[in-house]
Design a protein around this motif. Structure first.
Motif, PDB file in Angstrom:
ATOM      1  N   GLY A  92       0.843  -1.586   0.003  1.00 52.46           N
ATOM      2  CA  GLY A  92       0.053  -0.145   0.266  1.00 52.46           C
ATOM      3  C   GLY A  92       1.005   1.291   0.238  1.00 52.46           C
ATOM      4  O   GLY A  92       1.622   1.307   0.625  1.00 52.46           O
ATOM      5  N   ILE A  93       0.742   1.976  -0.241  1.00 53.45           N
ATOM      6  CA  ILE A  93       0.727   3.829  -0.240  1.00 53.45           C
ATOM      7  C   ILE A  93       1.578   3.891   1.024  1.00 53.45           C
ATOM      8  O   ILE A  93       0.720   3.620   2.047  1.00 53.45           O
ATOM      9  CB  ILE A  93      -0.004   4.665  -1.273  1.00 53.45           C
ATOM     10  N   ASP A  94       2.019   5.097   1.368  1.00 50.27           N
ATOM     11  CA  ASP A  94       2.329   5.276   3.533  1.00 50.27           C
ATOM     12  C   ASP A  94       1.654   5.641   3.219  1.00 50.27           C
ATOM     13  O   ASP A  94       0.383   6.486   2.509  1.00 50.27           O
ATOM     14  CB  ASP A  94       3.515   6.604   2.829  1.00 50.27           C
ATOM     15  N   GLY A  95       1.077   5.324   4.682  1.00 49.88           N
ATOM     16  CA  GLY A  95      -0.220   6.071   5.198  1.00 49.88           C
ATOM     17  C   GLY A  95      -1.629   5.647   4.779  1.00 49.88           C
ATOM     18  O   GLY A  95      -2.363   6.111   5.767  1.00 49.88           O
ATOM     19  N   ALA A  96      -1.145   4.219   4.138  1.00 47.31           N
ATOM     20  CA  ALA A  96      -2.717   3.000   3.786  1.00 47.31           C
ATOM     21  C   ALA A  96      -2.630   2.439   5.623  1.00 47.31           C
ATOM     22  O   ALA A  96      -3.743   1.937   5.752  1.00 47.31           O
ATOM     23  CB  ALA A  96      -2.045   2.077   3.060  1.00 47.31           C
ATOM     24  N   GLY A  97      -1.708   2.597   6.898  1.00 47.83           N
ATOM     25  CA  GLY A  97      -1.905   1.598   7.478  1.00 47.83           C
ATOM     26  C   GLY A  97      -2.319  -0.124   7.701  1.00 47.83           C
ATOM     27  O   GLY A  97      -2.400  -0.457   8.158  1.00 47.83           O
ATOM     28  N   PRO A 115       4.027 -14.549  -3.474  1.00 48.91           N
ATOM     29  CA  PRO A 115       3.489 -14.882  -2.323  1.00 48.91           C
ATOM     30  C   PRO A 115       2.520 -15.268  -2.708  1.00 48.91           C
ATOM     31  O   PRO A 115       2.242 -15.651  -3.495  1.00 48.91           O
ATOM     32  CB  PRO A 115       3.177 -12.905  -1.693  1.00 48.91           C
ATOM     33  N   ASP A 116       2.234 -16.498  -1.110  1.00 48.96           N
ATOM     34  CA  ASP A 116       0.839 -17.295  -1.489  1.00 48.96           C
ATOM     35  C   ASP A 116       0.000 -15.500  -1.563  1.00 48.96           C
ATOM     36  O   ASP A 116      -0.855 -16.099  -2.416  1.00 48.96           O
ATOM     37  CB  ASP A 116       0.917 -17.592   0.076  1.00 48.96           C
ATOM     38  N   LEU A 117      -0.104 -15.114  -0.744  1.00 48.65           N
ATOM     39  CA  LEU A 117      -1.348 -13.915  -0.838  1.00 48.65           C
ATOM     40  C   LEU A 117      -0.591 -12.544  -0.554  1.00 48.65           C
ATOM     41  O   LEU A 117       0.251 -12.280   0.171  1.00 48.65           O
ATOM     42  CB  LEU A 117      -2.237 -14.810   0.225  1.00 48.65           C
ATOM     43  N   THR A 118      -1.565 -11.972  -1.264  1.00 47.91           N
ATOM     44  CA  THR A 118      -0.442 -10.207  -0.810  1.00 47.91           C
ATOM     45  C   THR A 118      -1.926  -9.548  -0.746  1.00 47.91           C
ATOM     46  O   THR A 118      -3.254  -9.326  -1.442  1.00 47.91           O
ATOM     47  CB  THR A 118      -0.001  -9.893  -2.003  1.00 47.91           C
ATOM     48  N   LEU A 119      -1.755  -9.102   0.574  1.00 44.37           N
ATOM     49  CA  LEU A 119      -2.957  -7.381   0.558  1.00 44.37           C
ATOM     50  C   LEU A 119      -2.848  -6.476   0.172  1.00 44.37           C
ATOM     51  O   LEU A 119      -1.850  -5.812   0.740  1.00 44.37           O
ATOM     52  CB  LEU A 119      -3.221  -7.772   1.922  1.00 44.37           C
ATOM     53  N   LEU A 120      -3.084  -6.027  -0.699  1.00 43.60           N
ATOM     54  CA  LEU A 120      -3.225  -4.558  -0.947  1.00 43.60           C
ATOM     55  C   LEU A 120      -4.163  -3.432  -0.351  1.00 43.60           C
ATOM     56  O   LEU A 120      -5.253  -3.377  -0.118  1.00 43.60           O
ATOM     57  CB  LEU A 120      -2.961  -4.297  -3.224  1.00 43.60           C
ATOM     58  N   PHE A 121      -3.675  -2.761   0.350  1.00 41.75           N
ATOM     59  CA  PHE A 121      -4.243  -1.621   0.988  1.00 41.75           C
ATOM     60  C   PHE A 121      -4.406   0.098   0.657  1.00 41.75           C
ATOM     61  O   PHE A 121      -3.486   0.544   0.085  1.00 41.75           O
ATOM     62  CB  PHE A 121      -3.551  -1.372   2.358  1.00 41.75           C
ATOM     63  N   ASP A 122      -5.855  -0.619  -0.759  1.00 40.77           N
ATOM     64  CA  ASP A 122      -5.371   0.728  -1.269  1.00 40.77           C
ATOM     65  C   ASP A 122      -6.031   2.006  -0.322  1.00 40.77           C
ATOM     66  O   ASP A 122      -7.026   2.108  -0.076  1.00 40.77           O
ATOM     67  CB  ASP A 122      -7.067   0.643  -2.899  1.00 40.77           C
ATOM     68  N   LEU A 123      -5.670   3.321  -0.271  1.00 41.49           N
ATOM     69  CA  LEU A 123      -6.280   4.161   0.104  1.00 41.49           C
ATOM     70  C   LEU A 123      -5.578   5.283  -1.227  1.00 41.49           C
ATOM     71  O   LEU A 123      -4.957   5.414  -1.967  1.00 41.49           O
ATOM     72  CB  LEU A 123      -5.452   5.012   0.956  1.00 41.49           C
ATOM     73  N   ILE A 142      -3.093 -11.176  -5.413  1.00 43.12           N
ATOM     74  CA  ILE A 142      -3.353  -9.570  -4.893  1.00 43.12           C
ATOM     75  C   ILE A 142      -4.966  -9.503  -4.155  1.00 43.12           C
ATOM     76  O   ILE A 142      -5.687  -9.817  -4.874  1.00 43.12           O
ATOM     77  CB  ILE A 142      -2.915  -8.371  -6.228  1.00 43.12           C
ATOM     78  N   ARG A 143      -5.482  -9.302  -2.747  1.00 41.61           N
ATOM     79  CA  ARG A 143      -6.381  -8.846  -2.748  1.00 41.61           C
ATOM     80  C   ARG A 143      -6.742  -7.927  -2.059  1.00 41.61           C
ATOM     81  O   ARG A 143      -5.963  -7.049  -1.805  1.00 41.61           O
ATOM     82  CB  ARG A 143      -7.152  -9.865  -1.558  1.00 41.61           C
ATOM     83  N   VAL A 144      -7.548  -6.794  -3.027  1.00 40.02           N
ATOM     84  CA  VAL A 144      -7.292  -5.638  -2.784  1.00 40.02           C
ATOM     85  C   VAL A 144      -8.278  -5.149  -1.620  1.00 40.02           C
ATOM     86  O   VAL A 144      -9.473  -5.266  -1.444  1.00 40.02           O
ATOM     87  CB  VAL A 144      -8.140  -4.735  -4.316  1.00 40.02           C
ATOM     88  N   ILE A 145      -7.848  -4.268  -0.372  1.00 41.46           N
ATOM     89  CA  ILE A 145      -8.836  -3.918   0.990  1.00 41.46           C
ATOM     90  C   ILE A 145      -8.746  -2.289   0.812  1.00 41.46           C
ATOM     91  O   ILE A 145      -7.626  -1.512   0.346  1.00 41.46           O
ATOM     92  CB  ILE A 145      -8.125  -4.511   1.617  1.00 41.46           C
ATOM     93  N   ASP A 146      -9.801  -1.732   0.549  1.00 38.74           N
ATOM     94  CA  ASP A 146      -9.941  -0.597   0.915  1.00 38.74           C
ATOM     95  C   ASP A 146     -10.040  -0.365   2.252  1.00 38.74           C
ATOM     96  O   ASP A 146     -10.425   0.117   3.288  1.00 38.74           O
ATOM     97  CB  ASP A 146     -11.907   0.108   0.845  1.00 38.74           C
ATOM     98  N   ALA A 147      -8.719   0.261   2.636  1.00 39.23           N
ATOM     99  CA  ALA A 147      -8.271   1.220   3.397  1.00 39.23           C
ATOM    100  C   ALA A 147      -9.029   2.300   3.709  1.00 39.23           C
ATOM    101  O   ALA A 147      -8.138   2.784   5.062  1.00 39.23           O
ATOM    102  CB  ALA A 147      -6.807   1.298   3.254  1.00 39.23           C
ATOM    103  N   GLY A 148      -9.716   2.926   3.617  1.00 43.66           N
ATOM    104  CA  GLY A 148     -10.399   3.879   3.764  1.00 43.66           C
ATOM    105  C   GLY A 148     -11.516   3.883   4.834  1.00 43.66           C
ATOM    106  O   GLY A 148     -11.969   4.727   4.969  1.00 43.66           O
ATOM    107  N   ALA A 149     -12.367   2.471   4.584  1.00 46.34           N
ATOM    108  CA  ALA A 149     -13.418   1.697   5.274  1.00 46.34           C
ATOM    109  C   ALA A 149     -12.843   2.234   6.963  1.00 46.34           C
ATOM    110  O   ALA A 149     -11.490   1.924   7.268  1.00 46.34           O
ATOM    111  CB  ALA A 149     -12.939   0.297   5.263  1.00 46.34           C
TER     112      ALA A 149
END
Ligand code: TMP
Length: 205
Positions: A10-15, A128-136, A180-187
């Motif tokens: 995720g970008i810097d600040g995505a948690g 990776p077997d799984l990547t969590l992408l915290f999108d913001l 890659i699973r995209v997760i809404d980091a704004g939630a």
């Protein structure tokens, strides 16, 4: 049994760091032995390279930056990631190669084809077997990171840079949507944790 390799992006600040700490606890509760590590870094040489890469007073060519990221990664794979997976441990890694495509590729403008060559050289077919992408959105990332007193070489970049980084990540996610699973980091944090639990519980069975 081979362990699982999970990366957070995720970008810097995505948690990411908050979610990584929570995931490490989640694994411990589920009896999964996980090695928690990060890039660039994770080895003694890697941490020295990290200090150079993040030093805002250390200018470098964009391709030097990409090469140093992969140099640190080569060491990390050899000393930490592959031994842990072979032992049957899981690896929870704060950033990996998707970050190089997003930051050095889309952010700085290094040719993706060159990065693909380096990826193949350094890690072969390993992904990776799984990547969590915290999108913001970059503006939200900046708002959250706003309290950082001395921004590093990346944190000092402007929103348009992080906009390109975000697009690069989303492009990687489109190209490898199974991994890659995209997760809404704004939630809200509760929603994100529920989603993480839903993703992780089946893996921990
Ligand atoms: P961190 O702040 O998440 O620990 O990451 C350090 C910085 O390094 C972050 O701004 C993203 C950057 N980075 C890259 O530019 N390319 C890479 O391949 C990696 C792993 C990190």
């Amino acid at each position: 049994m081979q362990g699982k390799f999970i990366t957070l992006e995720g970008i810097d600040g995505a948690g990411k760091s908050t979610h990584l700490a929570w995931l490490a606890e989640f694994f411990a509760e589920h009896g999964v032995k996980a090695v928690v590590t990060r890039e660039p870094g994770g080895t003694s040489l890697g941490e020295k390279l990290r200090a150079l890469l993040l030093d805002k007073d250390q200018p470098m060519h964009l391709e030097t930056e990409a090469l140093l990221m992969f140099a640190a990664r080569r060491e990390h794979l050899d000393k930490v990631i592959l031994p842990a997976l072979t032992r049957g441990n899981w690896v929870l890694c704060d950033r990996f190669t998707d970050a190089t495509f997003a930051y050095q590729g889309s952010g700085r403008g290094v040719d993706w084809a060159r990065l693909l060559t380096l990826e193949q050289w350094v890690q072969g077919t390993l992904q990776p077997d799984l990547t969590l992408l915290f999108d913001l959105a970059p503006e939200e990332g900046r708002r959250r990171a706003g309290s950082i007193k001395t921004p590093d070489r990346f944190e000092q970049e402007r929103d348009d840079f992080f906009g390109r980084v975000r697009d690069g990540y989303l492009q990687r996610a489109r190209e490898d949507s199974k991994r890659i699973r995209v997760i809404d980091a704004g939630a809200s944090i509760e929603l994100i944790r529920r989603e993480l639990r839903e993703i992780m519980e089946p893996l921990c069975q």
